[in-house]
Motif scaffolding. Structure first.
Motif, PDB file in Angstrom:
ATOM      1  N   LEU A 222     -14.690  44.488 -52.707  1.00 29.02           N
ATOM      2  CA  LEU A 222     -15.670  43.402 -52.590  1.00 29.02           C
ATOM      3  C   LEU A 222     -15.503  42.640 -51.287  1.00 29.02           C
ATOM      4  CD1 LEU A 222     -15.593  42.080 -56.260  1.00 29.02           C
ATOM      5  CD2 LEU A 222     -17.480  43.290 -55.157  1.00 29.02           C
ATOM      6  N   ARG A 223     -14.255  42.453 -50.850  1.00 25.82           N
ATOM      7  CA  ARG A 223     -14.014  41.773 -49.574  1.00 25.82           C
ATOM      8  C   ARG A 223     -14.573  42.577 -48.415  1.00 25.82           C
ATOM      9  NH1 ARG A 223      -8.947  41.746 -49.804  1.00 25.82           N
ATOM     10  NH2 ARG A 223      -8.732  39.830 -51.027  1.00 25.82           N
ATOM     11  N   GLU A 224     -14.488  43.910 -48.508  1.00 27.10           N
ATOM     12  CA  GLU A 224     -15.041  44.764 -47.463  1.00 27.10           C
ATOM     13  C   GLU A 224     -16.557  44.638 -47.406  1.00 27.10           C
ATOM     14  OE1 GLU A 224     -15.028  47.608 -44.386  1.00 27.10           O
ATOM     15  OE2 GLU A 224     -13.397  46.454 -45.297  1.00 27.10           O
ATOM     16  N   ARG A 225     -17.199  44.406 -48.557  1.00 22.65           N
ATOM     17  CA  ARG A 225     -18.658  44.250 -48.610  1.00 22.65           C
ATOM     18  C   ARG A 225     -19.102  42.804 -48.431  1.00 22.65           C
ATOM     19  NH1 ARG A 225     -20.700  48.161 -53.586  1.00 22.65           N
ATOM     20  NH2 ARG A 225     -19.514  50.039 -52.987  1.00 22.65           N
ATOM     21  N   ASP A 226     -18.149  41.911 -48.194  1.00 22.27           N
ATOM     22  CA  ASP A 226     -18.441  40.476 -48.048  1.00 22.27           C
ATOM     23  C   ASP A 226     -19.112  39.928 -49.303  1.00 22.27           C
ATOM     24  OD1 ASP A 226     -18.375  38.035 -46.826  1.00 22.27           O
ATOM     25  OD2 ASP A 226     -20.219  38.337 -45.689  1.00 22.27           O
ATOM     26  N   ARG A 227     -18.586  40.338 -50.475  1.00 26.89           N
ATOM     27  CA  ARG A 227     -19.129  39.892 -51.746  1.00 26.89           C
ATOM     28  C   ARG A 227     -18.090  39.181 -52.609  1.00 26.89           C
ATOM     29  NH1 ARG A 227     -23.222  38.635 -53.750  1.00 26.89           N
ATOM     30  NH2 ARG A 227     -23.001  39.763 -55.733  1.00 26.89           N
ATOM     31  N   LEU A 228     -16.921  38.877 -52.042  1.00 27.58           N
ATOM     32  CA  LEU A 228     -15.860  38.254 -52.810  1.00 27.58           C
ATOM     33  C   LEU A 228     -15.972  36.728 -52.683  1.00 27.58           C
ATOM     34  CD1 LEU A 228     -13.423  38.867 -54.590  1.00 27.58           C
ATOM     35  CD2 LEU A 228     -11.990  38.786 -52.548  1.00 27.58           C
ATOM     36  N   ASP A 229     -16.873  36.142 -53.449  1.00 30.46           N
ATOM     37  CA  ASP A 229     -17.015  34.694 -53.483  1.00 30.46           C
ATOM     38  C   ASP A 229     -16.151  34.128 -54.607  1.00 30.46           C
ATOM     39  OD1 ASP A 229     -18.386  35.515 -55.721  1.00 30.46           O
ATOM     40  OD2 ASP A 229     -20.355  35.150 -54.872  1.00 30.46           O
ATOM     41  N   MET A 264     -23.352  40.263 -61.253  1.00 34.19           N
ATOM     42  CA  MET A 264     -21.964  40.529 -60.864  1.00 34.19           C
ATOM     43  C   MET A 264     -21.422  41.770 -61.569  1.00 34.19           C
ATOM     44  SD  MET A 264     -20.126  36.799 -60.459  1.00 34.19           S
ATOM     45  CE  MET A 264     -20.565  36.225 -62.098  1.00 34.19           C
ATOM     46  N   LEU A 265     -21.792  41.955 -62.836  1.00 31.70           N
ATOM     47  CA  LEU A 265     -21.342  43.157 -63.537  1.00 31.70           C
ATOM     48  C   LEU A 265     -21.968  44.408 -62.927  1.00 31.70           C
ATOM     49  CD1 LEU A 265     -21.422  41.990 -67.278  1.00 31.70           C
ATOM     50  CD2 LEU A 265     -19.456  42.166 -65.739  1.00 31.70           C
ATOM     51  N   ALA A 266     -23.218  44.305 -62.489  1.00 29.24           N
ATOM     52  CA  ALA A 266     -23.845  45.448 -61.817  1.00 29.24           C
ATOM     53  C   ALA A 266     -23.145  45.743 -60.500  1.00 29.24           C
ATOM     54  CB  ALA A 266     -25.336  45.172 -61.590  1.00 29.24           C
ATOM     55  N   GLU A 267     -22.681  44.713 -59.821  1.00 31.15           N
ATOM     56  CA  GLU A 267     -21.931  44.902 -58.579  1.00 31.15           C
ATOM     57  C   GLU A 267     -20.596  45.582 -58.839  1.00 31.15           C
ATOM     58  OE1 GLU A 267     -21.517  44.606 -54.437  1.00 31.15           O
ATOM     59  OE2 GLU A 267     -23.234  43.981 -55.661  1.00 31.15           O
ATOM     60  N   LEU A 268     -19.937  45.221 -59.932  1.00 32.41           N
ATOM     61  CA  LEU A 268     -18.649  45.852 -60.259  1.00 32.41           C
ATOM     62  C   LEU A 268     -18.830  47.320 -60.629  1.00 32.41           C
ATOM     63  CD1 LEU A 268     -16.763  43.139 -62.371  1.00 32.41           C
ATOM     64  CD2 LEU A 268     -16.459  43.735 -59.958  1.00 32.41           C
ATOM     65  N   ARG A 269     -19.935  47.660 -61.267  1.00 33.57           N
ATOM     66  CA  ARG A 269     -20.157  49.056 -61.656  1.00 33.57           C
ATOM     67  C   ARG A 269     -20.343  49.956 -60.454  1.00 33.57           C
ATOM     68  NH1 ARG A 269     -23.801  46.468 -65.406  1.00 33.57           N
ATOM     69  NH2 ARG A 269     -22.832  46.316 -67.494  1.00 33.57           N
ATOM     70  N   ARG A 270     -20.738  49.410 -59.314  1.00 33.55           N
ATOM     71  CA  ARG A 270     -20.920  50.223 -58.111  1.00 33.55           C
ATOM     72  C   ARG A 270     -19.607  50.447 -57.366  1.00 33.55           C
ATOM     73  NH1 ARG A 270     -25.948  47.249 -57.886  1.00 33.55           N
ATOM     74  NH2 ARG A 270     -24.981  45.596 -56.647  1.00 33.55           N
ATOM     75  N   LEU A 271     -18.521  49.847 -57.817  1.00 39.13           N
ATOM     76  CA  LEU A 271     -17.230  50.008 -57.168  1.00 39.13           C
ATOM     77  C   LEU A 271     -16.470  51.176 -57.784  1.00 39.13           C
ATOM     78  CD1 LEU A 271     -16.160  46.244 -56.957  1.00 39.13           C
ATOM     79  CD2 LEU A 271     -17.421  47.599 -55.261  1.00 39.13           C
ATOM     80  N   ASP A 272     -15.438  51.606 -57.086  1.00 39.09           N
ATOM     81  CA  ASP A 272     -14.616  52.734 -57.545  1.00 39.09           C
ATOM     82  C   ASP A 272     -13.225  52.209 -57.898  1.00 39.09           C
ATOM     83  OD1 ASP A 272     -13.478  55.117 -58.129  1.00 39.09           O
ATOM     84  OD2 ASP A 272     -13.586  55.970 -56.113  1.00 39.09           O
ATOM     85  N   PRO A 273     -12.891  52.117 -59.185  1.00 40.50           N
ATOM     86  CA  PRO A 273     -11.574  51.598 -59.544  1.00 40.50           C
ATOM     87  C   PRO A 273     -10.440  52.578 -59.272  1.00 40.50           C
ATOM     88  CG  PRO A 273     -12.752  52.283 -61.507  1.00 40.50           C
ATOM     89  CD  PRO A 273     -13.711  52.435 -60.365  1.00 40.50           C
ATOM     90  N   ARG A 274     -10.717  53.831 -58.968  1.00 39.82           N
ATOM     91  CA  ARG A 274      -9.681  54.831 -58.646  1.00 39.82           C
ATOM     92  C   ARG A 274     -10.085  55.552 -57.366  1.00 39.82           C
ATOM     93  NH1 ARG A 274     -10.267  55.239 -64.295  1.00 39.82           N
ATOM     94  NH2 ARG A 274     -11.832  56.855 -63.999  1.00 39.82           N
ATOM     95  N   PRO A 275      -9.945  54.929 -56.232  1.00 43.29           N
ATOM     96  CA  PRO A 275     -10.424  55.530 -54.975  1.00 43.29           C
ATOM     97  C   PRO A 275      -9.641  56.758 -54.550  1.00 43.29           C
ATOM     98  CG  PRO A 275      -9.212  53.517 -54.518  1.00 43.29           C
ATOM     99  CD  PRO A 275      -9.353  53.586 -55.999  1.00 43.29           C
TER     100      PRO A 275
END
Length: 503
Positions: A222-229, A264-275
């Motif tokens: 999220l920090r890389e996408r500038d979304r960590l508020d 925010m939950l939709a944003e979390l679903r687009r992330l990869d918890p096991r990169p």
């Protein structure tokens, strides 16, 4: 009464496990991969053993002669003419000159692309076909990928050394499992220096590696996408509420409305918890069945061994006879006799192993005919003793045969151990039920439940008793449910309500 020594003869029977008998027993529980490795070692150790894939020892390969009629079709004539066409080298040899003097254009093309000179069978000039694996790109390894990046972003050799140890501490998912304090003591460095290198490595690709927890991994992305508020950080700090599907608690803790939480939950679903899983961590091994089970033309079942995975060995008795004639020393003759005995034992043991596997598989198919025909609901309870008594073998032998062996059935690939389940008695006097079939029925009942009628463990136990006469305690139903990773009725009801509200 005086004691005096005397000689007596007694006749007794005893079972002695010879080394070869113990080895035969061990061969039963080996998988086909382990068995092939064992046979490979024996082929290297024993000169009298040969692979049985080709012709019999001492029999030369005789090419098959096919008689052809004098009358041929136009298609066959075209094919024959293509086979009779000579290549450029043979034509040039017939004229006693160089190839470039006869085919100058062809020579220029070959010089531009020398690797493309293949014959009609796809073989190169060396006589071997090109290996397709040489043209397949290999997947990058995570450690190599990260080490190449660390060499670019880190300047000093000390930092690169710390980075190498941190890379070695990653698991397959890309999470850091190494203890920083232990690493600092091992390297003789300060913890602050290690944390500085770790912070730099957390910016490597793929984003999210070197995290020590799931919230930290998601926070890096999220920090890389500038979304960590602050609101998203509060959500990451309370992921246990999200796991418990406590949406009301999340809204209260985060201090946002329902629409913001959905975004925010939709944003979390687009992330990869096991990169780290995007990189190759090792070869993928495919399970190869040992026995095939197919439906026969008469409606029964056909059981066939998978001969592709069974090693074939032969004893070269011709070579043994020729070498024995030339042996002079007693040690040489003893060595050849031992090799012949070992070779005969191995071929006999491999045949006995195959027959035993086939016999056990046939009995499993006979007792589990209902499962193969109608599905898992008709899986019968079966124990090792039941199979052992049916085929007149010891229970330990059946246990060794079914270890690491797989059956390919019309309903899928199953390990032989899968069919051995405990029996659950029926309260109505009917037949016993398999524990696996009961678990399958519990899953079906839970999957069919509605949000207004979520089934508790007591309700499921009562339904099983009414439907099939299966009498289970509530704690047994809970144990089966937890074994299938199914949450409790409270969690399921909360999940269904939240899904309806978020829809």
């Amino acid at each position: 009464m005086a004691l005096s020594p005397r000689l007596e003869f007694r006749q007794a029977q005893s079972l002695t496990l010879t080394p070869q008998l113990m080895q035969s027993i061990r061969l039963l529980q080996l998988s086909h991969l382990e068995l092939n490795n064992f046979v490979e070692d024996e082929l290297l150790r024993n000169p009298l053993l040969e692979r049985g894939d080709g012709a019999e020892p001492g029999e030369p390969d005789i090419p098959e002669v096919v008689e052809r009629s004098t009358e041929i079709t136009a298609y066959e004539d075209t094919v024959d003419r293509g086979d009779r066409i000579q290549d450029a080298d043979s034509i040039a040899d017939g004229y006693d000159t160089a190839v470039e003097n006869v085919f100058p254009d062809q020579t220029a093309q070959d010089q531009l692309n020398p690797a493309s000179r293949l014959d009609r069978n796809g073989s190169s000039e060396a006589g071997e076909a090109p290996d397709i694996d040489q043209f397949v790109a290999s997947r990058p390894v995570l450690s190599e990928h990260l080490e190449a990046q660390s060499n670019l972003i880190l300047r000093t050799a000390a930092d690169r050394l710390i980075a190498r140890y941190l890379i070695d501490g990653l698991n397959e998912a890309g999470y850091l499992t190494a203890d920083l304090d232990a690493l600092a003591e091992q390297l003789g460095a300060e913890r602050a220096d290690i944390e500085a290198v770790l912070l730099a490595l957390q910016g490597c690709d793929p984003v999210g590696v070197f995290a020590r927890s799931v919230p930290e991994c998601l926070a890096i992305q999220l920090r890389e996408r500038d979304r960590l508020d602050p609101m998203m950080q509060a959500l990451l700090d309370n992921l246990e509420l999200l796991t418990a599907h406590d949406m009301a608690g999340l809204l209260r803790v985060i201090g946002c409305d329902r629409e913001d939480l959905v975004d925010m939950l939709a944003e979390l679903r687009r992330l990869d918890p096991r990169p780290g899983l995007a990189f190759d961590s090792g070869p993928v091994e495919t399970v190869v069945p040992d026995v095939f089970v197919r439906r026969g033309p008469d409606g029964g079942w056909q059981i066939e061994l998978n001969t592709e995975v069974l090693p074939r060995v032969l004893v070269n008795r011709v070579y043994y006879a020729s070498v024995t004639k030339q042996a002079r020393a007693p040690g040489e003759k003893a060595f050849l006799s031992d090799c012949l005995s070992t070779a005969n034992w191995l071929t006999k043991s491999l045949d006995q192993r195959a027959q035993t596997i086939l016999k056990v598989a046939a009995e499993i198919v006979r007792q589990q005919d209902g499962f193969l025909t109608h599905g898992i609901a008709h899986l019968k309870p079966m124990t090792l003793r039941m199979v052992a008594e049916a085929i007149e073998m010891h229970e330990s032998t059946v246990s060794r045969v079914t270890a690491n062996k797989y059956l390919a059935t019309p309903r899928g690939l199953f390990e032989m151990k899968y069919f051995f389940t405990t029996a659950i008695a029926s309260s109505d006097g009917g037949g016993d039920h398999s524990a696996e079939a009961v678990r399958h029925r519990i899953r079906q009942l839970i999957e069919a439940e509605q949000v207004t009628a979520v089934l508790s463990d007591d309700t499921i136990a009562e339904m099983l008793k009414q439907e099939q006469g299966i009498e289970l305690a509530r704690r047994t139903v809970a144990k089966y449910r937890e074994g299938m990773n199914i949450p409790s009725s409270v969690m399921r009801r909360r999940r269904m309500k939240n899904s309806q509200q978020m829809a």
